[in-house]
Motif scaffolding. Structure first.
Motif, short mmCIF file in Angstrom:
data_model
loop_
_atom_site.label_atom_id
_atom_site.label_comp_id
_atom_site.label_asym_id
_atom_site.label_seq_id
_atom_site.Cartn_x
_atom_site.Cartn_y
_atom_site.Cartn_z
N ALA A 26 -2.01 3.41 -11.33
CA ALA A 26 -0.78 3.54 -10.98
C ALA A 26 0.21 3.40 -11.97
CB ALA A 26 -0.61 3.34 -9.37
N PRO A 27 0.38 2.05 -12.17
CA PRO A 27 1.50 1.72 -13.17
C PRO A 27 1.48 2.47 -14.31
CG PRO A 27 0.11 -0.34 -12.79
CD PRO A 27 -0.40 0.60 -11.81
N LEU A 28 0.17 2.50 -15.02
CA LEU A 28 -0.02 3.14 -16.26
C LEU A 28 0.44 4.79 -16.33
CD1 LEU A 28 -3.01 1.52 -18.17
CD2 LEU A 28 -0.52 0.90 -18.15
N ALA A 29 -0.01 5.20 -14.90
CA ALA A 29 -0.02 6.65 -14.77
C ALA A 29 1.77 6.89 -14.62
CB ALA A 29 -0.61 7.00 -13.30
N PHE A 30 2.42 6.03 -13.90
CA PHE A 30 4.00 5.84 -13.88
C PHE A 30 4.36 6.03 -15.27
CE2 PHE A 30 8.15 4.34 -12.48
CZ PHE A 30 8.40 5.20 -11.49
N ILE A 31 4.08 5.24 -16.22
CA ILE A 31 4.54 5.15 -17.49
C ILE A 31 4.17 6.43 -18.43
CG2 ILE A 31 4.14 4.02 -19.71
CD1 ILE A 31 3.63 1.58 -18.04
N LEU A 88 0.98 -1.25 0.13
CA LEU A 88 0.12 0.05 0.05
C LEU A 88 0.78 1.19 0.17
CD1 LEU A 88 -2.82 -1.29 2.71
CD2 LEU A 88 -3.03 -0.97 -0.03
N GLN A 89 1.09 1.59 -1.15
CA GLN A 89 2.05 2.71 -1.23
C GLN A 89 1.74 3.73 -2.46
OE1 GLN A 89 6.32 2.29 -1.11
NE2 GLN A 89 6.31 -0.06 -0.70
N LYS A 90 2.33 4.80 -2.41
CA LYS A 90 2.12 5.79 -3.63
C LYS A 90 2.55 5.36 -4.90
CE LYS A 90 1.46 9.87 -0.52
NZ LYS A 90 2.26 11.23 -0.17
N GLY A 91 1.81 5.56 -5.88
CA GLY A 91 2.21 5.49 -7.34
C GLY A 91 3.71 6.11 -7.66
#
Ligand code: AFP
Length: 359
Positions: free
Chosen positions: A305-310, A172-175
């Motif tokens: 979150a993963p797509l936002a990071f990308i 449970l962490q931030k993106g």
């Protein structure tokens, strides 16, 4: 023709590792294990149309093994492979309610959240589907020596160093604290797109040699687009601001490049991938369709979150539409849902203004 010169994904990962002299190689090892799982899933996905033909009654394939549903197969492939890779302490999957522990003795310093087969309702109609993954460094102490997962015992040789299992809290962490994120899209060809924070790179699988080759180095999403992707069947469940934004995209105005064209596949990975390459805005906003999903449909940890990071590492943006950037959200539950508005930066800025009632 390109093969002898092509940069393989393992070479690319090694190059990234060399840029960090302090790196232990664990993240490289973790990514390489995940890629093996992806290749396994890709091979199975390519057989999907034949499963019924070869599977006789849908229960067994020609090897006499049970034919699993593809999403179940993908989940099992990732979880079994990654549980013993030695680099993770805990996992979570879209397919499992609780956390997935790793094998005892194989506890490592990272966490993995994944959607094993996103868009699975599209499997039977031969439409692109994908696997999404997100990697964080664990928050809790691994209990292992800093030099790695295994120690040499003079009496017994190599054996696992004792470690501590991870917990939901580690996941449970931030993106924005992800160390890597990516997806594999099973389409006309299989592609892996990922970032470790140093550019977004795309690799295409050459099935004849079973190797991913760098095909899309340093992907940048166009700043402004002419495509929007949304399930417009939900129009009557949206709030007024959202409706006004979509109406605006459809109006004719040559100067601002409107009307936009609509493109919606219904597989997040496929819609996202197309927009990443050609430019576009994808929206799955909050709606009042179901009291159980007032915050939209998509999941924070292994979709948004993963797509936002990308997208952010490719020059785009990802927001919720209610004043928050996706990467800033502190996740509170494994399967938490969030509204997701993601894509070309100028389009997101404009959508944000509409959704805030400022346009
Ligand atoms: P499925 O895995 O059930 O096909 O859901 C896919 C998904 O999670 C995501 O990939 C799509 O973007 C989104 O749902 C589509 O949802 P709608 O069918 O409500 O448009």
């Amino acid at each position: 023709m390109y093969r002898p010169l092509g940069i393989t994904v393992s070479r690319h990962i090694m190059d990234l590792q060399r840029m960090h002299p302090e790196a232990t190689g664990d993240l490289s090892g973790l990514l390489n294990e995940l890629i093996v799982a992806a290749k396994t899933i890709s091979a199975e996905v390519n057989m999907a149309g034949l499963a019924d033909v070869l599977g006789m009654s849908g229960k067994t394939n020609i090897q006499g093994e049970e034919v699993q549903k593809l999403d179940e197969f993908s989940n099992n492939t990732i979880k079994r492979r990654m549980a013993r890779c030695g680099y993770l302490c805990v996992m979570t999957s879209e397919e499992e309610e609780d956390i997935i522990p790793v094998d005892e003795g194989d506890e490592g310093k990272y966490t993995l959240a994944f959607d094993p087969l996103d868009g699975s309702s599209n499997i039977d109609v031969n439409v692109n589907i994908g696997t999404i993954f997100s990697i964080h460094r664990r928050k809790s102490d691994s209990g292992k020596p800093p030099w790695g997962r295994r120690k040499t015992d003079p009496e017994e040789g190599w054996k696992p160093a004792e470690g501590k299992p991870g917990s939901a809290d580690d996941l449970l962490q931030k993106g924005k604290d992800q160390v890597a994120a990516g997806y594999i899209i099973y389409g006309s060809s299989t592609m892996l797109v990922f970032t470790t924070g140093e550019g977004v790179h795309g690799f295409t699988l050459d099935p004849s040699v079973g190797e991913f080759y760098l095909s899309h180095p340093d992907i940048r999403i166009p700043g402004k687009s002419k495509y929007y992707s949304v399930n417009e069947g939900n129009y009557s469940y949206w709030d007024d601001n959202m409706r006004r934004y979509i109406d605006y995209l459809k109006e004719e105005d040559k100067e601002s490049g409107r009307p936009y064209s609509s493109r919606y596949i219904g597989s997040l990975v496929a819609d996202f991938h197309r927009n990443l390459i050609t430019g576009g805005i994808f929206l799955y906003p909050k709606d009042n369709k179901s009291p159980a999903k007032p915050t939209g449909k998509l999941r924070l940890l292994y979709e948004a979150a993963p797509l936002a990071f990308i997208v952010e590492h490719a020059g785009g943006r990802a927001i919720t539409g209610d004043g928050r950037d996706i990467l800033d959200i502190q996740s509170e539950e494994l399967h938490q849902r969030v509204p997701l508005i993601i894509g070309s930066k100028l389009d997101i800025d404009e959508a944000e203004a509409f959704l805030a009632g400022k346009m």
